[in-house]
Design a protein around this motif. Structure first.
Motif, PDB file in Angstrom:
ATOM      1  N   PHE A 262       0.857  -1.180   0.000  1.00 51.03           N
ATOM      2  CA  PHE A 262       0.000   0.000   0.000  1.00 51.03           C
ATOM      3  C   PHE A 262       0.895   1.233   0.000  1.00 51.03           C
ATOM      4  CE2 PHE A 262      -2.099   3.507   2.182  1.00 51.03           C
ATOM      5  CZ  PHE A 262      -3.203   3.668   1.344  1.00 51.03           C
ATOM      6  N   SER A 263       0.642   2.130  -0.937  1.00 53.17           N
ATOM      7  CA  SER A 263       1.446   3.347  -1.030  1.00 53.17           C
ATOM      8  C   SER A 263       0.621   4.547  -0.584  1.00 53.17           C
ATOM      9  CB  SER A 263       1.920   3.540  -2.479  1.00 53.17           C
ATOM     10  OG  SER A 263       2.577   4.779  -2.615  1.00 53.17           O
ATOM     11  N   THR A 264       1.097   5.231   0.474  1.00 56.73           N
ATOM     12  CA  THR A 264       0.369   6.393   0.986  1.00 56.73           C
ATOM     13  C   THR A 264       0.499   7.592   0.055  1.00 56.73           C
ATOM     14  OG1 THR A 264       2.287   7.169   2.249  1.00 56.73           O
ATOM     15  CG2 THR A 264       0.731   5.703   3.399  1.00 56.73           C
ATOM     16  N   HIS A 265       1.688   7.770  -0.502  1.00 55.98           N
ATOM     17  CA  HIS A 265       1.985   8.845  -1.452  1.00 55.98           C
ATOM     18  C   HIS A 265       3.418   8.650  -1.913  1.00 55.98           C
ATOM     19  CE1 HIS A 265       3.779  10.436   2.176  1.00 55.98           C
ATOM     20  NE2 HIS A 265       4.041  11.630   1.696  1.00 55.98           N
ATOM     21  N   THR A 266       3.876   9.513  -2.815  1.00 57.35           N
ATOM     22  CA  THR A 266       5.172   9.209  -3.439  1.00 57.35           C
ATOM     23  C   THR A 266       6.265  10.220  -3.096  1.00 57.35           C
ATOM     24  OG1 THR A 266       4.409  10.305  -5.460  1.00 57.35           O
ATOM     25  CG2 THR A 266       4.166   7.900  -5.351  1.00 57.35           C
ATOM     26  N   HIS A 267       6.126  10.921  -1.968  1.00 55.80           N
ATOM     27  CA  HIS A 267       7.284  11.701  -1.520  1.00 55.80           C
ATOM     28  C   HIS A 267       8.449  10.735  -1.328  1.00 55.80           C
ATOM     29  CE1 HIS A 267       4.750  15.360   0.007  1.00 55.80           C
ATOM     30  NE2 HIS A 267       5.040  15.426  -1.280  1.00 55.80           N
ATOM     31  N   TRP A 268       9.656  11.246  -1.571  1.00 57.49           N
ATOM     32  CA  TRP A 268      10.834  10.376  -1.637  1.00 57.49           C
ATOM     33  C   TRP A 268      10.941   9.399  -0.470  1.00 57.49           C
ATOM     34  CZ3 TRP A 268      14.601  14.916  -2.990  1.00 57.49           C
ATOM     35  CH2 TRP A 268      14.567  15.130  -4.374  1.00 57.49           C
ATOM     36  N   ASP A 269      10.670   9.930   0.739  1.00 56.60           N
ATOM     37  CA  ASP A 269      10.897   9.079   1.917  1.00 56.60           C
ATOM     38  C   ASP A 269       9.921   7.905   1.995  1.00 56.60           C
ATOM     39  OD1 ASP A 269       9.143  11.304   2.350  1.00 56.60           O
ATOM     40  OD2 ASP A 269       9.158  10.934   4.494  1.00 56.60           O
TER      41      ASP A 269
ATOM     42  N   PHE B 124       4.065  -8.839  -6.661  1.00 51.84           N
ATOM     43  CA  PHE B 124       3.757  -7.669  -5.835  1.00 51.84           C
ATOM     44  C   PHE B 124       2.524  -6.961  -6.392  1.00 51.84           C
ATOM     45  CE2 PHE B 124       8.217  -8.527  -5.146  1.00 51.84           C
ATOM     46  CZ  PHE B 124       8.276  -8.512  -3.766  1.00 51.84           C
ATOM     47  N   ASN B 125       1.542  -6.781  -5.528  1.00 52.59           N
ATOM     48  CA  ASN B 125       0.328  -6.052  -5.887  1.00 52.59           C
ATOM     49  C   ASN B 125       0.376  -4.692  -5.204  1.00 52.59           C
ATOM     50  OD1 ASN B 125      -0.796  -8.328  -7.263  1.00 52.59           O
ATOM     51  ND2 ASN B 125      -1.267  -9.201  -5.253  1.00 52.59           N
ATOM     52  N   PHE B 126       0.455  -3.636  -5.977  1.00 56.66           N
ATOM     53  CA  PHE B 126       0.489  -2.280  -5.428  1.00 56.66           C
ATOM     54  C   PHE B 126      -0.938  -1.735  -5.330  1.00 56.66           C
ATOM     55  CE2 PHE B 126       4.944  -0.852  -5.365  1.00 56.66           C
ATOM     56  CZ  PHE B 126       5.568  -1.867  -6.075  1.00 56.66           C
ATOM     57  N   TYR B 127      -1.276  -1.193  -4.175  1.00 56.99           N
ATOM     58  CA  TYR B 127      -2.589  -0.578  -3.962  1.00 56.99           C
ATOM     59  C   TYR B 127      -2.382   0.871  -3.533  1.00 56.99           C
ATOM     60  CZ  TYR B 127      -4.447  -5.359  -3.742  1.00 56.99           C
ATOM     61  OH  TYR B 127      -4.792  -6.648  -4.023  1.00 56.99           O
ATOM     62  N   SER B 128      -3.103   1.776  -4.149  1.00 57.64           N
ATOM     63  CA  SER B 128      -3.012   3.177  -3.742  1.00 57.64           C
ATOM     64  C   SER B 128      -4.100   3.988  -4.426  1.00 57.64           C
ATOM     65  CB  SER B 128      -1.641   3.756  -4.131  1.00 57.64           C
ATOM     66  OG  SER B 128      -1.562   5.105  -3.732  1.00 57.64           O
ATOM     67  N   PRO B 129      -4.555   5.059  -3.776  1.00 57.29           N
ATOM     68  CA  PRO B 129      -5.432   5.984  -4.497  1.00 57.29           C
ATOM     69  C   PRO B 129      -4.659   6.839  -5.504  1.00 57.29           C
ATOM     70  CG  PRO B 129      -5.779   6.100  -2.122  1.00 57.29           C
ATOM     71  CD  PRO B 129      -4.491   5.365  -2.343  1.00 57.29           C
ATOM     72  N   VAL B 130      -3.345   6.801  -5.464  1.00 61.41           N
ATOM     73  CA  VAL B 130      -2.539   7.569  -6.429  1.00 61.41           C
ATOM     74  C   VAL B 130      -2.649   6.879  -7.792  1.00 61.41           C
ATOM     75  CG1 VAL B 130      -0.206   8.362  -7.012  1.00 61.41           C
ATOM     76  CG2 VAL B 130      -0.951   8.315  -4.609  1.00 61.41           C
ATOM     77  N   ALA B 131      -3.391   7.506  -8.717  1.00 63.59           N
ATOM     78  CA  ALA B 131      -3.762   6.832  -9.967  1.00 63.59           C
ATOM     79  C   ALA B 131      -2.552   6.548 -10.860  1.00 63.59           C
ATOM     80  CB  ALA B 131      -4.783   7.671 -10.718  1.00 63.59           C
ATOM     81  N   ASP B 132      -1.561   7.435 -10.847  1.00 60.83           N
ATOM     82  CA  ASP B 132      -0.395   7.238 -11.724  1.00 60.83           C
ATOM     83  C   ASP B 132       0.813   6.728 -10.922  1.00 60.83           C
ATOM     84  OD1 ASP B 132      -0.076   9.561 -10.266  1.00 60.83           O
ATOM     85  OD2 ASP B 132       0.840  10.691 -11.899  1.00 60.83           O
ATOM     86  N   LEU B 133       0.526   5.876  -9.939  1.00 59.38           N
ATOM     87  CA  LEU B 133       1.607   5.379  -9.070  1.00 59.38           C
ATOM     88  C   LEU B 133       2.719   4.702  -9.880  1.00 59.38           C
ATOM     89  CD1 LEU B 133       2.675   4.912  -6.190  1.00 59.38           C
ATOM     90  CD2 LEU B 133       1.407   2.764  -6.162  1.00 59.38           C
TER      91      LEU B 133
END
Ligand SMILES: [Zn+2]
Ligand SMILES: [Zn+2]
Length: 319
Positions: A105-112, A130-139
């Protein structure tokens, strides 16, 4: 549900400098009695009983949380530098043979929160999924960009494991097999999403990065479904209250007092302070925890069994 914190620092990874290690040795020797250091065995016992801030450190790696559900699912929250050590551990399991499956699960894509991916060994092993889940559409595009040839020698698509991306809608439940998850948009520059994981009647909430200021606390009801009755909340408390209100407004992070107010409002059982400022020493983090505990003593709404703690690398919970 089992939870392990692999990275607890905000903004960028930090390491202890020589002077800090020297101060820890001095602090340890200052409280040692002759019997504590009379043999290797007594030294080991003495060191094992020292406080974390003397014998070790809160840790310098950036955000990564391992969650194991009761049905055996692995959910990794964020890919800060903490994911590198998690990856080394996973390589000793089925991930080392290319048979591992994990949900990220990715909260957001700030570097850290993403900069550990290029160094996450299991993602180089063919057969791992690996299954990535996030509301960030262009993750996917954002992660690929991090590994453009101008930034890193190996492209994301050249990492041999299978990677799938699923875009989530905030405020809607989604499921990974039996586990119910719910993601919520958080106030943070560029956007960030918290996650609530419900495994049977056990609830784990993770929210970092987020900036709750006093104005927004008046409108905190919109977060009720997210925080309500959680067994554990890991919460961004990068700054002191003074910094959050005066010096670092709009930098996107909260303080321990704000986190305590929210945890109290929604009857959270245990609150864990997280996303430590990279400039904070272990002593300063001790002070932040002590000050937060003092605040609890003056907060009349706090229930007697409320637990407050501060995150350190390697911290584990079972709920
Ligand atoms: Zn962050
Ligand atoms: Zn951030």
């Amino acid at each position: 549900m089992k939870i392990k914190l692999w990275g607890v620092r905000g903004s960028f990874p930090t390491s202890l400098i020589a002077k800090s290690i020297e101060e820890k040795i001095i602090a340890a020797l200052s409280i040692a009695k002759p019997g504590d250091i009379s043999s290797e065995e007594s030294i080991r016992t003495f060191v094992a009983n020292l406080p974390l801030s003397i014998k070790g450190t809160y840790g310098g790696n950036t955000t990564c949380i391992e969650v194991r559900t009761s049905s055996g699912e692995l959910i990794i929250i964020d890919c800060g530098s903490g994911i590198i050590n998690l990856g080394n551990e996973l390589m000793r399991s089925e991930f080392g043979q290319g048979k591992g499956i994990a949900n990220i699960f990715s909260t957001h894509t700030h570097w850290d929160h993403v900069h550990g991916i290029p160094f996450f060994t299991p993602m180089y092993i063919k057969g791992n999924k690996f299954n990535f889940y996030s509301p960030v559409a262009d993750l996917r595009e954002r992660i690929e960009y991090q590994q453009a040839k101008t930034h890193f020698p190996v492209g994301f698509d050249d990492m041999a494991a299978s990677k799938k991306f699923f875009t989530l809608k905030p405020d809607e439940n989604f499921y990974i097999n039996e586990t119910k998850l719910y993601t919520k948009s958080m106030p943070h520059p560029g956007g960030s999403y918290g996650i609530r994981i419900e495994d049977g009647d056990k609830v784990f909430v993770f929210t970092s990065d987020c900036e709750f200021n006093l104005d927004e606390i008046d409108d905190i009801r919109v977060y009720e479904d997210f925080f309500k009755n959680a067994d554990i909340v890991v919460f961004d408390t990068q700054y002191t209250l003074q910094e959050a209100l005066m010096d670092k407004t709009s930098w996107g992070h909260s303080s321990a007092t704000m986190a305590i107010d929210i945890a109290t409002e929604y009857e959270v059982k245990k609150l864990v302070l997280f996303h430590h400022d990279p400039g904070y020493s272990d002593d300063k983090l001790n002070t932040i925890l002590a000050n937060a505990r003092s605040y609890i003593n003056v907060n009349r709404k706090i229930k007697e069994d409320f637990i407050l703690d501060i995150a350190y690398e390697g911290m584990e919970f079972e709920i």
